[in-house]
Design a protein around this motif. Sequence first.
Motif, PDB file in Angstrom:
ATOM      1  N   ALA A 144       0.675  -1.208   0.000  1.00  0.00           N
ATOM      2  CA  ALA A 144       0.095   0.122   0.033  1.00  0.00           C
ATOM      3  C   ALA A 144       0.879   1.340   0.040  1.00  0.00           C
ATOM      4  CB  ALA A 144      -1.027  -0.104   1.173  1.00  0.00           C
ATOM      5  N   GLY A 145       1.986   1.051   0.842  1.00  0.00           N
ATOM      6  CA  GLY A 145       2.559   2.333   0.673  1.00  0.00           C
ATOM      7  C   GLY A 145       3.380   2.548  -0.482  1.00  0.00           C
ATOM      8  N   ARG A 150       3.791   5.884  -5.653  1.00  0.00           N
ATOM      9  CA  ARG A 150       3.859   5.895  -7.261  1.00  0.00           C
ATOM     10  C   ARG A 150       2.578   6.567  -7.869  1.00  0.00           C
ATOM     11  NH1 ARG A 150       7.169   1.814 -10.021  1.00  0.00           N
ATOM     12  NH2 ARG A 150       5.260   1.309 -11.304  1.00  0.00           N
ATOM     13  N   ASP A 151       1.725   6.826  -6.712  1.00  0.00           N
ATOM     14  CA  ASP A 151       0.446   7.448  -7.017  1.00  0.00           C
ATOM     15  C   ASP A 151      -0.269   6.254  -7.844  1.00  0.00           C
ATOM     16  OD1 ASP A 151      -1.224   9.611  -6.532  1.00  0.00           O
ATOM     17  OD2 ASP A 151      -0.824  10.560  -8.618  1.00  0.00           O
ATOM     18  N   GLU A 152      -0.091   5.130  -7.562  1.00  0.00           N
ATOM     19  CA  GLU A 152      -1.055   3.995  -8.364  1.00  0.00           C
ATOM     20  C   GLU A 152      -2.568   3.799  -7.569  1.00  0.00           C
ATOM     21  OE1 GLU A 152       1.204   0.562  -9.282  1.00  0.00           O
ATOM     22  OE2 GLU A 152       2.794   1.617 -10.181  1.00  0.00           O
ATOM     23  N   ILE A 231       4.978   6.268   9.419  1.00  0.00           N
ATOM     24  CA  ILE A 231       5.349   7.425   8.929  1.00  0.00           C
ATOM     25  C   ILE A 231       6.603   7.299   7.910  1.00  0.00           C
ATOM     26  CG2 ILE A 231       6.348   9.640   9.438  1.00  0.00           C
ATOM     27  CD1 ILE A 231       4.023   9.389  11.662  1.00  0.00           C
ATOM     28  N   GLU A 232       7.274   6.294   8.475  1.00  0.00           N
ATOM     29  CA  GLU A 232       8.746   6.063   7.406  1.00  0.00           C
ATOM     30  C   GLU A 232       8.228   5.626   6.103  1.00  0.00           C
ATOM     31  OE1 GLU A 232      10.963   3.420   9.685  1.00  0.00           O
ATOM     32  OE2 GLU A 232      11.660   4.897  11.353  1.00  0.00           O
ATOM     33  N   GLU A 233       7.079   4.793   6.226  1.00  0.00           N
ATOM     34  CA  GLU A 233       6.707   4.196   4.842  1.00  0.00           C
ATOM     35  C   GLU A 233       5.935   5.228   4.075  1.00  0.00           C
ATOM     36  OE1 GLU A 233       7.366   1.231   3.573  1.00  0.00           O
ATOM     37  OE2 GLU A 233       8.688   0.405   5.176  1.00  0.00           O
ATOM     38  N   ASN A 234       4.958   5.682   4.801  1.00  0.00           N
ATOM     39  CA  ASN A 234       4.018   6.794   4.108  1.00  0.00           C
ATOM     40  C   ASN A 234       4.074   8.045   4.314  1.00  0.00           C
ATOM     41  OD1 ASN A 234       2.303   4.213   3.338  1.00  0.00           O
ATOM     42  ND2 ASN A 234       2.748   3.814   5.425  1.00  0.00           N
ATOM     43  N   GLY A 235       4.947   8.607   5.255  1.00  0.00           N
ATOM     44  CA  GLY A 235       4.917   9.949   5.395  1.00  0.00           C
ATOM     45  C   GLY A 235       5.109  11.032   4.374  1.00  0.00           C
ATOM     46  N   GLN A 236       5.963  10.477   3.569  1.00  0.00           N
ATOM     47  CA  GLN A 236       6.019  11.375   2.166  1.00  0.00           C
ATOM     48  C   GLN A 236       4.750  11.702   1.389  1.00  0.00           C
ATOM     49  OE1 GLN A 236       9.372   9.767  -0.277  1.00  0.00           O
ATOM     50  NE2 GLN A 236       9.036  11.687  -1.864  1.00  0.00           N
TER      51      GLN A 236
END
Length: 265
Positions: A144-145, A150-152, A231-236
Amino acid sequence: MAGLFGGGRGSDPTNAAQDIMYEAWEATSRSKRIALARKALKVSPLCADAYVLLAEEEAGSVEEVLDNYQKGVAAGEEALGPEGFEEYAGHFWGFLETRPYMRARAGLAAALWRLGQHQEAIDHYQAMLELNPNDNQGIRYVLAGHFLARDEIKALKKLLKRYEDDCAAAWLYTRALLAFRENDPGAEKLAEEAWLANSHVPGVLSGKQPLVASMDGYITLGGEDEAANYIEENGQAWQATPGAIEWLTGVTASLLPKRARRVAS
């Protein structure tokens, strides 16, 4: 297939090598663990877990990590054989025989992602979910991350739908972010549900709380380390969505007093 990790373990080289790996994981020194992994490979070159340990503890570069995981996956495939994949398909990880292969393949996918080979990594993760839909390894969270990064969105929605009953904080926060992006009227409710699963995420995302990583590799449900891992995986992805963090902190700011009142009553 009955002999692999089954009865009479010492009589089969792969079983004997796996026993050495159990000893390796219990060893207290890095040098001892590496030596035992090397010993396991001498007993059986089909010991996928030995390559996993070498990737994690001996490899000096991401390229060496990749090489070890590739060897581990190949070893695991050969150890299981076509009949093993046919027998265990849909229930991988539920059988001890499959776990070394699944550990190696997860490591391979992670290494490919780090090297920028993103589609190859995603292909591995998706294949692993087909082998083991129950996803004991938590592959769906990583995937999911990556879809977010990749905005998929179409692929992400499909994955979220597949595990729509998942109440983990990582799942709920990602659902909330996607709902915010799409102006979904249910976004605030999702944010509240996510906050109830882990109240630390908004504070860490906004910089009001420090990022506290796990010290032992284990994640505490609802804890600061779980928030840090998410947040490490998805914070960006949150940072790249205009207004998302401000919206999340605003929605959840009033929830602590509400929860305190419910407890008091």
